[in-house]
Design a protein around this motif. Structure first.
Motif, short mmCIF file in Angstrom:
data_model
loop_
_atom_site.label_atom_id
_atom_site.label_comp_id
_atom_site.label_asym_id
_atom_site.label_seq_id
_atom_site.Cartn_x
_atom_site.Cartn_y
_atom_site.Cartn_z
N HIS A 1 -7.66 -15.52 4.58
CA HIS A 1 -8.37 -15.24 3.16
C HIS A 1 -8.97 -16.63 2.43
CE1 HIS A 1 -6.72 -11.26 3.24
NE2 HIS A 1 -5.34 -11.68 3.58
N PHE B 1 -4.30 -11.32 -3.79
CA PHE B 1 -4.51 -11.67 -2.17
C PHE B 1 -5.88 -11.78 -1.96
CE2 PHE B 1 -5.49 -7.67 0.25
CZ PHE B 1 -5.23 -6.86 -0.88
N GLY B 2 -6.41 -11.96 -0.69
CA GLY B 2 -7.53 -11.57 -0.49
C GLY B 2 -8.67 -12.16 -1.18
N TYR B 3 -9.61 -11.69 -1.80
CA TYR B 3 -10.50 -11.99 -2.45
C TYR B 3 -10.34 -11.90 -3.99
CZ TYR B 3 -13.42 -11.70 1.54
OH TYR B 3 -14.13 -11.82 2.72
N ASP B 4 -9.32 -11.70 -4.60
CA ASP B 4 -8.97 -11.62 -5.91
C ASP B 4 -9.27 -12.84 -6.96
OD1 ASP B 4 -7.85 -8.93 -5.66
OD2 ASP B 4 -5.77 -9.50 -5.52
N LYS C 1 -4.31 -4.83 -12.83
CA LYS C 1 -5.29 -4.55 -11.67
C LYS C 1 -5.15 -3.41 -10.83
CE LYS C 1 -6.05 -5.88 -6.95
NZ LYS C 1 -5.79 -6.40 -5.56
N SER D 1 -14.76 -7.61 5.67
CA SER D 1 -14.24 -8.45 4.61
C SER D 1 -13.05 -9.32 5.15
CB SER D 1 -13.84 -7.62 3.64
OG SER D 1 -14.86 -7.18 2.84
N ALA D 2 -12.18 -8.66 6.13
CA ALA D 2 -11.14 -9.60 6.53
C ALA D 2 -11.40 -10.51 7.54
CB ALA D 2 -10.18 -8.30 7.13
N ASP E 1 -6.88 4.34 5.38
CA ASP E 1 -7.92 3.61 4.61
C ASP E 1 -8.78 2.37 5.18
OD1 ASP E 1 -5.64 1.78 4.49
OD2 ASP E 1 -6.24 1.13 2.49
N ASP E 2 -9.65 2.10 4.51
CA ASP E 2 -10.41 0.85 4.75
C ASP E 2 -11.12 0.45 3.58
OD1 ASP E 2 -10.90 -1.32 6.63
OD2 ASP E 2 -13.04 -0.40 7.21
N THR E 3 -10.95 -1.16 3.25
CA THR E 3 -11.67 -1.61 2.11
C THR E 3 -12.67 -2.74 2.45
OG1 THR E 3 -9.73 -1.05 0.76
CG2 THR E 3 -10.92 -2.88 0.06
N LYS F 1 0.91 -1.16 -0.16
CA LYS F 1 -0.05 0.07 0.11
C LYS F 1 0.84 1.24 0.02
CE LYS F 1 -4.28 -1.64 2.45
NZ LYS F 1 -4.93 -1.41 3.61
N ARG G 1 -8.58 0.86 -4.47
CA ARG G 1 -7.56 1.50 -3.85
C ARG G 1 -6.87 2.49 -4.85
NH1 ARG G 1 -6.50 -2.23 -0.62
NH2 ARG G 1 -5.52 -3.34 -2.33
P1 IMP Z 1 -8.00 -3.40 4.16
O1 IMP Z 1 -9.05 -2.47 4.87
O2 IMP Z 1 -7.24 -3.01 2.91
O3 IMP Z 1 -7.02 -4.17 5.07
O4 IMP Z 1 -8.91 -4.54 3.46
C1 IMP Z 1 -9.93 -5.34 4.27
C2 IMP Z 1 -10.14 -6.74 3.52
O5 IMP Z 1 -10.50 -6.52 2.24
C3 IMP Z 1 -8.68 -7.49 3.22
O6 IMP Z 1 -8.37 -8.31 4.28
C4 IMP Z 1 -9.05 -8.36 1.85
O7 IMP Z 1 -10.01 -9.66 2.57
C5 IMP Z 1 -10.10 -7.43 1.17
N1 IMP Z 1 -9.41 -6.69 0.15
C6 IMP Z 1 -8.92 -5.42 0.35
N2 IMP Z 1 -8.14 -5.21 -0.93
C7 IMP Z 1 -8.46 -6.20 -1.66
C8 IMP Z 1 -7.95 -6.28 -2.98
O8 IMP Z 1 -7.34 -5.67 -3.74
N3 IMP Z 1 -8.08 -7.73 -3.41
C9 IMP Z 1 -8.72 -8.63 -3.03
N4 IMP Z 1 -9.43 -8.50 -1.63
C10 IMP Z 1 -9.08 -7.31 -0.96
#
Ligand code: IMP
Length: 189
Positions: A95, A149-152, A172, A85-86, A68-70, A13, A178
């Protein structure tokens, strides 16, 4: 150069943000502020969590900062896993378990539309502001690809047939939630 703290220690990041605003700001990671503990994220929205993290840093350092938060928001699941999501499947950041649970919850569901959404909370000169970025797409019926990573490996962005995990990282990043949020942050700074 002006300093600004990014409330993260995630090297990927940091690099992404530095590539976009690094010529104008010295981006300081959390570790360099002396904050070593994990910052609480107990709000029930992405905005709330991002602001909670930014305020935590501002209150302790007095420096301009952002956080940030995703979340992945799936329409047929009412926006879940969203802010969770996490930790969708377990309390940890598992994941693989998160992806398995998502596939299970969408088993037999026709509407697989979803979006990744990133919110950034900025505190600059004591003023709080937000920006966000999103990418729309659909959830695949099985995992595909080794990258990311994650849900990619489950997320197929609109206009493509590959999942994020099947794409080169640059492709990507060029369309990611992001990346888009950071572009907006760059304009606000
Ligand atoms: P964070 O807020 O960036 O830590 O994201 C929270 C969660 O969202 C992560 O643990 C992942 O499960 C998912 N996530 C965030 N960004 C991505 C991405 O770019 N690809 C896939 N999963 C993501």
């Amino acid at each position: 150069m002006k300093k600004i703290v990014f409330a993260t220690n995630n090297a990927h990041k940091l690099e992404e943000v530095r590539a976009i605003v690094g010529d104008r700001f010295e981006i300081i990671p959390l570790a360099q502020t002396g904050i070593t503990e994990e910052i609480p994220e107990t709000a029930d929205t992405l905005d709330g969590n991002a602001l909670q993290k930014a305020r935590y840093v501002f209150e302790r350092t007095g420096l301009d900062c952002f956080a940030d938060d995703t979340g992945l928001e799936v329409a047929a699941l009412g926006g879940a896993p969203g802010v969770h999501s996490a930790r969708y499947a377990t309390a940890g950041h598992d994941h693989a378990a998160n992806r398995a649970l998502l596939l299970k919850n969408l088993d037999g569901v026709a509407d697989r539309s979803a979006r990744f959404r990133t919110v950034i909370a900025l505190i600059q000169d004591g003023e709080e502001r937000f920006c966000e970025g999103e990418v729309r797409g659909t959830i695949a019926t099985e995992e595909r690809g080794e990258g990311g990573f994650g849900y990619d490996s489950l997320f197929i962005p609109e206009g493509y047939s590959e999942t994020f995990a099947e794409m080169p990282a640059e492709l990507k990043n060029s369309m990611s939630h992001r990346g888009r949020a950071v572009e907006k942050l760059a304009k606000m700074l």
